[in-house]
Design a protein around this motif. Structure first.
Motif, mmCIF file in Angstrom:
data_model
loop_
_atom_site.group_PDB
_atom_site.id
_atom_site.type_symbol
_atom_site.label_atom_id
_atom_site.label_comp_id
_atom_site.label_asym_id
_atom_site.label_seq_id
_atom_site.Cartn_x
_atom_site.Cartn_y
_atom_site.Cartn_z
ATOM 1 N N PRO A 1 10.395 -0.157 5.757
ATOM 2 C CA PRO A 1 9.351 -0.403 6.754
ATOM 3 C C PRO A 1 9.432 -2.315 6.067
ATOM 4 N N SER A 2 9.409 -2.834 5.329
ATOM 5 C CA SER A 2 9.348 -3.821 4.953
ATOM 6 C C SER A 2 9.949 -5.051 5.986
ATOM 7 N N ASP A 3 9.599 -6.553 5.663
ATOM 8 C CA ASP A 3 9.660 -7.700 6.181
ATOM 9 C C ASP A 3 10.950 -8.671 5.387
ATOM 10 N N ILE A 4 11.521 -8.172 4.323
ATOM 11 C CA ILE A 4 12.797 -8.254 4.594
ATOM 12 C C ILE A 4 14.107 -9.140 5.256
ATOM 13 N N CYS A 5 14.237 -10.504 4.957
ATOM 14 C CA CYS A 5 15.378 -10.906 5.771
ATOM 15 C C CYS A 5 16.492 -11.408 5.059
ATOM 16 N N MET A 6 17.663 -9.971 5.936
ATOM 17 C CA MET A 6 18.161 -9.635 5.188
ATOM 18 C C MET A 6 19.818 -10.589 5.559
ATOM 19 N N MET A 7 20.662 -11.355 4.485
ATOM 20 C CA MET A 7 21.454 -12.862 5.200
ATOM 21 C C MET A 7 23.244 -12.001 5.161
ATOM 22 N N TYR A 8 23.820 -11.572 5.960
ATOM 23 C CA TYR A 8 25.313 -11.751 5.997
ATOM 24 C C TYR A 8 25.694 -12.265 4.340
ATOM 25 N N SER A 9 26.686 -12.444 3.970
ATOM 26 C CA SER A 9 27.244 -13.061 2.429
ATOM 27 C C SER A 9 28.663 -13.395 3.302
ATOM 28 N N ILE A 10 28.911 -12.938 3.965
ATOM 29 C CA ILE A 10 30.348 -13.611 4.613
ATOM 30 C C ILE A 10 31.678 -12.748 3.629
ATOM 31 N N THR A 11 31.864 -14.053 2.792
ATOM 32 C CA THR A 11 32.490 -13.773 1.709
ATOM 33 C C THR A 11 31.919 -12.408 0.524
ATOM 34 N N ASP A 12 32.290 -12.059 -0.195
ATOM 35 C CA ASP A 12 32.113 -11.442 -1.440
ATOM 36 C C ASP A 12 30.774 -12.576 -2.345
ATOM 37 N N VAL A 13 29.984 -11.823 -2.617
ATOM 38 C CA VAL A 13 28.808 -12.827 -3.936
ATOM 39 C C VAL A 13 29.712 -13.183 -5.120
ATOM 40 N N LYS B 1 -9.804 -10.615 14.563
ATOM 41 C CA LYS B 1 -10.076 -9.110 15.255
ATOM 42 C C LYS B 1 -10.113 -8.429 13.737
ATOM 43 N N PRO B 2 -10.764 -6.980 12.852
ATOM 44 C CA PRO B 2 -9.978 -6.341 12.416
ATOM 45 C C PRO B 2 -8.499 -5.446 13.140
ATOM 46 N N ALA B 3 -8.151 -5.125 11.924
ATOM 47 C CA ALA B 3 -6.630 -5.007 12.793
ATOM 48 C C ALA B 3 -6.526 -3.144 12.768
ATOM 49 N N LEU B 4 -6.190 -2.032 13.709
ATOM 50 C CA LEU B 4 -6.095 -0.668 13.885
ATOM 51 C C LEU B 4 -4.673 -0.511 13.925
ATOM 52 N N GLY B 5 -4.315 0.142 13.331
ATOM 53 C CA GLY B 5 -3.060 0.767 13.586
ATOM 54 C C GLY B 5 -2.750 1.745 14.423
ATOM 55 N N LEU B 6 -1.970 2.507 15.403
ATOM 56 C CA LEU B 6 -2.066 3.600 16.238
ATOM 57 C C LEU B 6 -0.124 4.080 16.400
ATOM 58 N N THR B 7 0.120 4.696 16.256
ATOM 59 C CA THR B 7 1.185 5.681 16.336
ATOM 60 C C THR B 7 1.435 6.047 17.893
ATOM 61 N N MET B 8 2.245 5.769 18.831
ATOM 62 C CA MET B 8 3.001 5.946 19.898
ATOM 63 C C MET B 8 4.860 6.222 19.745
ATOM 64 N N PHE B 9 4.798 7.377 20.586
ATOM 65 C CA PHE B 9 6.290 8.001 21.155
ATOM 66 C C PHE B 9 6.146 7.715 22.494
ATOM 67 N N GLY B 10 7.546 8.220 23.493
ATOM 68 C CA GLY B 10 7.644 7.776 24.926
ATOM 69 C C GLY B 10 6.280 8.733 25.780
ATOM 70 N N VAL B 11 6.842 10.606 24.801
ATOM 71 C CA VAL B 11 5.358 10.997 25.458
ATOM 72 C C VAL B 11 3.757 10.856 25.083
ATOM 73 N N GLY C 1 6.746 5.031 11.529
ATOM 74 C CA GLY C 1 5.464 5.867 10.626
ATOM 75 C C GLY C 1 5.306 5.374 8.825
ATOM 76 N N GLN C 2 6.638 4.072 8.785
ATOM 77 C CA GLN C 2 6.780 4.110 7.518
ATOM 78 C C GLN C 2 6.125 2.854 7.759
ATOM 79 N N SER C 3 6.352 1.794 8.411
ATOM 80 C CA SER C 3 5.904 0.419 8.549
ATOM 81 C C SER C 3 4.562 0.035 8.603
ATOM 82 N N MET C 4 3.956 1.299 9.521
ATOM 83 C CA MET C 4 2.246 1.371 9.688
ATOM 84 C C MET C 4 1.762 1.810 8.450
ATOM 85 N N GLU C 5 2.229 2.744 7.596
ATOM 86 C CA GLU C 5 1.378 2.924 6.480
ATOM 87 C C GLU C 5 2.049 2.169 5.070
ATOM 88 N N LYS C 6 2.517 1.093 4.919
ATOM 89 C CA LYS C 6 2.671 -0.068 4.587
ATOM 90 C C LYS C 6 2.141 -0.834 4.642
#
Length: 411
Positions: free
Chosen positions: A139-151, A184-194, A222-227
């Motif tokens: 649930p984090s904001d990690i920037c993943m960068m493909y190395s193309i070749t092996d590191v 404004k204070p931030a409020l988290g809400l969870t939604m599904f299509g239904v 849900g993990q992102s909201m709780e993070k």
């Protein structure tokens, strides 16, 4: 974390096998004028050229160095990842974190990255970044960068990729998002299509006073909201769609894990919840439904999503899970039960309408819920998507949020 000139760019990884690549990252960052701290995550216990020796990192493990420097590589990596997570959380000068590695190095570095606050720059150059990165990013904001070749060494490709990673981190550190004067204070809400009509109605009513952050309840949502809640970035939550619990209990593909809702036992923030979409368990395309479920009530939501109706026995287990988590919450709680149905397809003449299964769910939660000052369970003869149910959720939110709002006004 400290701000301004005191912030450092952290370069972490296994210097015994990736020393050239990690040192190149350091050189690029230093040329850009950043102060750099290098952290060695090697588990061999040898000498190191990094600013921080692996033994210093290992001391942050709850069991000390001996837990890290064992003869088993698998357990050593797991232990070092935990030690590094705790090490990074103890630092007060972190401006950003970058690493480079294969599967082991990615596992080592990203556990700490996931633990760092949202918004803090994190860049992972990895051989694993072109596949399924959910185990690393979560649930984090990690920037993943493909190395193309092996590191594995510096060549014409790795030089460009690593330089880009260093410049990306430097840019994020040097140019943080400006903070607004009045927010404004931030409020988290969870939604599904239904449950979309319900959540849209709630956000419409609260949008002027709150920054409404809506999370798609697909496991990582849900993990992102709780993070964010754990990072202190949410004023509270209106958890309309607890459907991820059904996937966790029954075995669907959109579970947020057994720790769903645990953050509210650690963070005493206002919580309003409901039973949104607890009538369903999610699978991918029709032919991916496990054989043991083929005789169940299934619904083809779209070509890539198949829904399965939860049974009365499953609803009992789901209700027990939710009640247990509600009882552990540290802040004010309101849990609203929509007796008329929990999703768009849980109505009379709809495929998931099952009053008996719903009854078991509702009665299990009600029977096991511990009411008290600041803790109420409310049953309403409404459907989750009724306008009146959205009104009830908003009223419940105002009740639990009132003390926090009064505190803000007093400051």
């Amino acid at each position: 974390m400290a701000a301004g000139a005191n912030r450092a760019a952290y370069v972490a990884g296994t210097f015994d096998t990736k020393g050239r690549e990690l040192s190149y990252l350091r050189q690029c960052l230093e040329k850009l004028g950043l102060r750099v701290v290098t952290v060695d995550l090697s588990t061999a216990g040898k000498t190191s050229t990094a600013s921080v020796h692996p033994r210093e990192v290992a001391r942050h493990h709850p069991e000390g160095e001996r837990a890290v420097f064992s003869n088993d590589r698998g357990s050593a990596v797991t232990a070092m990842a935990l030690a590094f997570e705790r090490f990074m959380l103890s630092r007060r000068d972190v401006g950003g974190l970058v690493s480079a590695g294969g599967s082991g190095g990615t596992t080592l570095a990203t556990q700490a990255m996931r633990a760092l606050p949202v918004g803090l720059p994190k860049v992972m150059v990895s051989t694993m970044a072109s596949g399924d990165v959910r185990p690393y990013v979560g649930p984090s904001d990690i920037c993943m960068m493909y190395s193309i070749t092996d590191v594995s060494g510096i060549n014409r490709i790795s030089e460009k990729v690593l330089a880009n990673a260093a410049h990306a981190l430097a840019g994020m550190i040097a140019h943080p998002a400006p903070s607004a004067g009045t927010v404004k204070p931030a409020l988290g809400l969870t939604m599904f299509g239904v449950t979309t009509p319900c959540v849209q109605a709630v956000t419409k009513r609260l949008g002027e006073a709150y920054d409404c952050l809506v999370f798609h309840a697909t496991g990582v949502g849900g993990q992102s909201m709780e993070k964010l809640a754990d990072s202190g970035l949410l004023e509270g939550v209106i958890d309309v769609s607890t459907t991820e619990v059904a996937d966790e209990v029954v075995g669907g593909v959109l579970s947020a894990g057994p720790q769903r809702l645990d953050v509210f036992a650690r963070r005493a923030i206002p919580y309003v919840g409901s039973c949104g979409a607890l009538d369903m368990v999610n699978f991918h395309a029709w032919d991916t439904v496990p054989e043991r479920f083929r005789g169940r009530t299934l619904y083809r939501h779209n070509p890539n999503v198949t829904l399965m109706r939860t049974t009365a026995d499953e609803c009992r287990a789901i209700g027990e899970f939710i009640a247990r988590k509600l009882n552990a919450m540290a802040g004010p709680v309101r849990f609203l039960i929509p007796e008329g149905g929990v999703s768009a397809i849980d109505r009379p003449d709809q495929p998931f309408h099952d009053p008996e299964a719903d009854r078991v769910l509702f009665e299990t939660i009600e029977r096991q819920f511990r009411a008290g000052p600041g803790r109420k369970l409310i049953r309403l003869p409404l459907h989750v998507n009724d306008e009146a149910f959205a009104d009830a959720l908003v009223a419940a939110w105002h009740e639990v949020a009132a003390p926090a709002a009064a505190a803000r006004a007093a400051r």
